[in-house]
Scaffold this motif. Sequence first.
Motif, PDB file in Angstrom:
ATOM      1  N   LEU A 279       0.831  -1.210   0.000  1.00  0.00           N
ATOM      2  CA  LEU A 279       0.000   0.000   0.000  1.00  0.00           C
ATOM      3  C   LEU A 279       0.863   1.258   0.000  1.00  0.00           C
ATOM      4  O   LEU A 279       1.968   1.267   0.545  1.00  0.00           O
ATOM      5  CB  LEU A 279      -0.901   0.024   1.235  1.00  0.00           C
ATOM      6  CG  LEU A 279      -1.956  -1.066   1.348  1.00  0.00           C
ATOM      7  CD1 LEU A 279      -2.825  -0.807   2.571  1.00  0.00           C
ATOM      8  CD2 LEU A 279      -2.842  -1.119   0.097  1.00  0.00           C
ATOM      9  N   GLU A 307      -7.646  10.655  -5.933  1.00  0.00           N
ATOM     10  CA  GLU A 307      -7.642  10.657  -7.392  1.00  0.00           C
ATOM     11  C   GLU A 307      -8.214   9.371  -7.963  1.00  0.00           C
ATOM     12  O   GLU A 307      -8.076   8.311  -7.345  1.00  0.00           O
ATOM     13  CB  GLU A 307      -6.193  10.731  -7.883  1.00  0.00           C
ATOM     14  CG  GLU A 307      -5.587  12.089  -7.881  1.00  0.00           C
ATOM     15  CD  GLU A 307      -6.482  13.107  -8.521  1.00  0.00           C
ATOM     16  OE1 GLU A 307      -6.909  12.870  -9.677  1.00  0.00           O
ATOM     17  OE2 GLU A 307      -6.785  14.111  -7.884  1.00  0.00           O
ATOM     18  N   VAL A 308      -8.745   9.480  -9.142  1.00  0.00           N
ATOM     19  CA  VAL A 308      -9.118   8.280  -9.869  1.00  0.00           C
ATOM     20  C   VAL A 308      -7.870   7.423 -10.001  1.00  0.00           C
ATOM     21  O   VAL A 308      -6.802   7.933 -10.335  1.00  0.00           O
ATOM     22  CB  VAL A 308      -9.588   8.638 -11.298  1.00  0.00           C
ATOM     23  CG1 VAL A 308     -10.597   7.663 -11.786  1.00  0.00           C
ATOM     24  CG2 VAL A 308     -10.116  10.044 -11.353  1.00  0.00           C
ATOM     25  N   GLY A 309      -7.995   6.144  -9.665  1.00  0.00           N
ATOM     26  CA  GLY A 309      -6.850   5.253  -9.794  1.00  0.00           C
ATOM     27  C   GLY A 309      -5.906   5.263  -8.611  1.00  0.00           C
ATOM     28  O   GLY A 309      -4.878   4.598  -8.611  1.00  0.00           O
ATOM     29  N   SER A 310      -6.249   6.020  -7.579  1.00  0.00           N
ATOM     30  CA  SER A 310      -5.347   6.109  -6.435  1.00  0.00           C
ATOM     31  C   SER A 310      -5.481   4.902  -5.515  1.00  0.00           C
ATOM     32  O   SER A 310      -4.686   4.726  -4.598  1.00  0.00           O
ATOM     33  CB  SER A 310      -5.607   7.394  -5.647  1.00  0.00           C
ATOM     34  OG  SER A 310      -6.927   7.401  -5.160  1.00  0.00           O
ATOM     35  N   GLY A 311      -6.487   4.074  -5.765  1.00  0.00           N
ATOM     36  CA  GLY A 311      -6.612   2.845  -4.990  1.00  0.00           C
ATOM     37  C   GLY A 311      -7.501   2.963  -3.769  1.00  0.00           C
ATOM     38  O   GLY A 311      -7.117   2.597  -2.662  1.00  0.00           O
ATOM     39  N   VAL A 314      -9.174  -0.825  -2.487  1.00  0.00           N
ATOM     40  CA  VAL A 314      -8.481  -1.724  -1.569  1.00  0.00           C
ATOM     41  C   VAL A 314      -8.626  -1.232  -0.125  1.00  0.00           C
ATOM     42  O   VAL A 314      -8.720  -2.032   0.812  1.00  0.00           O
ATOM     43  CB  VAL A 314      -6.999  -1.918  -1.983  1.00  0.00           C
ATOM     44  CG1 VAL A 314      -6.175  -0.656  -1.759  1.00  0.00           C
ATOM     45  CG2 VAL A 314      -6.388  -3.092  -1.241  1.00  0.00           C
ATOM     46  N   PRO A 457      -0.433   4.865  -6.911  1.00  0.00           N
ATOM     47  CA  PRO A 457       0.452   3.727  -6.688  1.00  0.00           C
ATOM     48  C   PRO A 457       1.732   3.915  -7.512  1.00  0.00           C
ATOM     49  O   PRO A 457       1.689   4.535  -8.567  1.00  0.00           O
ATOM     50  CB  PRO A 457      -0.357   2.541  -7.205  1.00  0.00           C
ATOM     51  CG  PRO A 457      -1.773   2.961  -7.114  1.00  0.00           C
ATOM     52  CD  PRO A 457      -1.769   4.440  -7.331  1.00  0.00           C
ATOM     53  N   PRO A 458       2.839   3.379  -7.024  1.00  0.00           N
ATOM     54  CA  PRO A 458       4.108   3.608  -7.718  1.00  0.00           C
ATOM     55  C   PRO A 458       4.075   3.098  -9.153  1.00  0.00           C
ATOM     56  O   PRO A 458       3.358   2.158  -9.474  1.00  0.00           O
ATOM     57  CB  PRO A 458       5.117   2.807  -6.881  1.00  0.00           C
ATOM     58  CG  PRO A 458       4.319   1.899  -6.029  1.00  0.00           C
ATOM     59  CD  PRO A 458       2.997   2.543  -5.832  1.00  0.00           C
ATOM     60  N   ARG A 460       2.946   4.592 -11.772  1.00  0.00           N
ATOM     61  CA  ARG A 460       1.979   5.258 -12.641  1.00  0.00           C
ATOM     62  C   ARG A 460       2.599   6.497 -13.249  1.00  0.00           C
ATOM     63  O   ARG A 460       3.328   7.220 -12.584  1.00  0.00           O
ATOM     64  CB  ARG A 460       0.768   5.725 -11.840  1.00  0.00           C
ATOM     65  CG  ARG A 460      -0.075   4.642 -11.332  1.00  0.00           C
ATOM     66  CD  ARG A 460      -0.948   4.040 -12.402  1.00  0.00           C
ATOM     67  NE  ARG A 460      -1.597   2.871 -11.834  1.00  0.00           N
ATOM     68  CZ  ARG A 460      -2.624   2.954 -11.009  1.00  0.00           C
ATOM     69  NH1 ARG A 460      -3.131   4.131 -10.729  1.00  0.00           N
ATOM     70  NH2 ARG A 460      -3.153   1.881 -10.504  1.00  0.00           N
ATOM     71  N   ARG A 593      -4.420   4.419 -16.767  1.00  0.00           N
ATOM     72  CA  ARG A 593      -4.556   3.290 -15.845  1.00  0.00           C
ATOM     73  C   ARG A 593      -3.613   2.154 -16.164  1.00  0.00           C
ATOM     74  O   ARG A 593      -3.695   1.104 -15.560  1.00  0.00           O
ATOM     75  CB  ARG A 593      -5.990   2.797 -15.903  1.00  0.00           C
ATOM     76  CG  ARG A 593      -6.906   3.933 -15.585  1.00  0.00           C
ATOM     77  CD  ARG A 593      -8.212   3.448 -15.131  1.00  0.00           C
ATOM     78  NE  ARG A 593      -8.896   4.541 -14.491  1.00  0.00           N
ATOM     79  CZ  ARG A 593      -9.895   4.379 -13.654  1.00  0.00           C
ATOM     80  NH1 ARG A 593     -10.317   3.190 -13.390  1.00  0.00           N
ATOM     81  NH2 ARG A 593     -10.462   5.429 -13.118  1.00  0.00           N
TER      82      ARG A 593
END
Length: 706
Positions: A279, A307-311, A314, A457-458, A460, A593
């Motif tokens: 994470l 953000e969109v796609g920031s997770g 999870v 996430p790293p 991107r 993405r």
Amino acid sequence: MVERSLNYLDNIKLDSLKGLGEKRYSNLKKNNLSSVTDLIRYYPKKHIDRSKIKSVQEIDQSDIEKDVTIIGTIVNVSVFTTKSRLRITTLSIKDSTGSLKAKWFGPQYIESRFKEGEDVAISGKPEIKKRGSIEFKNPTIEKFADIEELSETGSLIPMYPKVDGVSSGVIRKAVKDALAIIDIAKEEFQPGIEDMLPDEIVKKNSLFTRTQSFKSIHFPKTIEEYQQARERLALDEFIYLRSIFENLKSEFKTKNKGPKYNFKNSFVDSFVKDLPFILTKSQVKAYEEILEDLKNDYPMKRLLQGEVGSGKTVVAAISIYAVVNSGYQVALMAPTEVLAEQHLNSLNEFLRDTDIEINFLTSSVKDRSQVMNNISDGKPGLFIGTHALIQDKIYFTNLGLVIIDEQQRFGVDQRKKLISDSQITPDQLVMTATPIPRTTALSLYGDLEISSINELPPGRKPIISHLYSGLKKDNEKVFEKCAKHLDDNSQIFVVCPYIEESESSDIQAAEKVFLEYSKRFMKYNVVLLHGKMSYEQKEMIMRSMQEGSIDILVSTVVIEVGIDIPNATLMIIESAERFGLNQLHQLRGRVGRGEKQSECIFHVTNKKSLNTINEEGVKRLEAISTMSDGFKLSEIDLEIRGEGKVTGKNQSGRSDLKIADLRYDYALLLQSKKIYDHIRSSESSNKVFEEAKLLFPNYFQADGTT
Ligand code: ADP
Ligand code: MG
């Protein structure tokens, strides 16, 4: 000796003022003006600058570029409609030195509000015609019943919003009298109005005192003085709101009981360790904040912003794990079926090695009996769905946590429905990529706790944004970009102009765009998607896009937020100046993405340059093409658009902001937060809250804002 408080002044009714008899008092009351407090907070809508008042004869060439005010009597009213159906209303006005004409173009219905024989004040820039006649075009106009009274007011004359049956002049005098009462030293009172803020804060922030502000807002000597008064009073309004939210929040905590869980943090940590990735720091912080909330006796109300796609999913999974393992149900509500399915897929993945049962309920699920039984039996587990989860016959009996994704699609009432079904108040987690301005405002005031995931996430790559005009050269650049991405075997989204009038005009616009791209990229599979297509058709197209068989998907604004298509690397938004900031941000988030570098093009309407679109449009485009932080964008959106009613419905006269305006007072809003934090635990905070209850009673009727 004490000063008079607003609460005290609220007990002095207006019929005790000289000149306000029964009739006027009853008219004032109809406009929610019954006490001295109401009256001194009846702020003028504008001031007429006396130094700018001239007689007709005095107007000369030197006035053409300046604002001047003429006070005179209407001698004629006429309306004329041109062939092109333009409506022109002309008032002829005369004073003791001469006459002039004032004209309004367009439907303003001046003639229904102003009649022959009435005295008015006309302000604007005069035009002097060839033969010396004077004309005003679209000036501002005010009824001005008491010309003789002019001599006694200061240099800026307050003009008040209309009260039926009471003239502006009477109000002006009443305000003056009310302010005079306050200045009388009497018995136990010293002159002035009690300041809710401590002296040292007033001084440190170079604020006007309250007494000064109430005087100067009505009768300022200069515009600067007016502005300082306005600033202080607007600041106070924000401080009131903040106080209200803080108090509502703590009341919510004492009045509502949340579910009790028995999970151990170490148990959750080991679940986290087994996840397929590490994470990010802010994901860890977010889930720790959530677990902390869950442990409290009172229900959680938390906004998970990222953000969109920031997770975010999870983080939701971790909360679900903790809650279900404590024997409770979790409902996860998504705004569309496709999104609900996507959550189902990812959560199946994340929860694979646990024994958490996942139930799925949308309107297209045919056999529902098992899921329905699980819901009503209170069987612990996760329930993923759409609106179907809040249908009438569904009663969760053991609901611990409600998670709502992309919350702007759900109304407050719908959210409440899920929550009020159970005995205890479930915890609430709202997930959003871009909080709507209302939420931004509320969360600034502190109604919701906020967790922010502020990193991706790293690995991107941030999306590269471009702003292109609709001029030929730029249009060509758009096609060149397309060709480049297609060469790379990547897929492209093209979103079509949003046209306010109707869905069918949206579709027409989309068809046009679709033809352009089809013609230009004949060798590729270009597909059109729009809102009037059947649900099945849309799903089919979205699936082919996901599988990679579509190269360019041209669509109206129907494609859903949050969908993962890693191979889509270019987003083109046509007529981008027509979209709201949040929408632009959401649309951009559909790319970026995967591993490949993604780009987003904000393309202005064909033939238009940036100079030819409206100012707000330019501001939005500049913001979106230079920033990627959804929270900041949302704040800017708030600044650009302003926020209507911050707090629920405006049912009575006393309610919303009277003088503060979020469009212009954003800095004051932030300042109010700082000041409130200073006085939070002092005696002043009680004073503030007492006044807030008096001045904003509606907030306490409209309970639990989210
Ligand atoms: P959103 O915040 O937009 O809902 P998602 O939860 O859908 O984002 O996450 C986007 C993608 O990133 C998913 O495929 C998810 O599995 C992945 N992801 C989430 N967190 C991480 C992480 N820390 N490291 C790597 N990948 C992650
Ligand atoms: Mg999501």
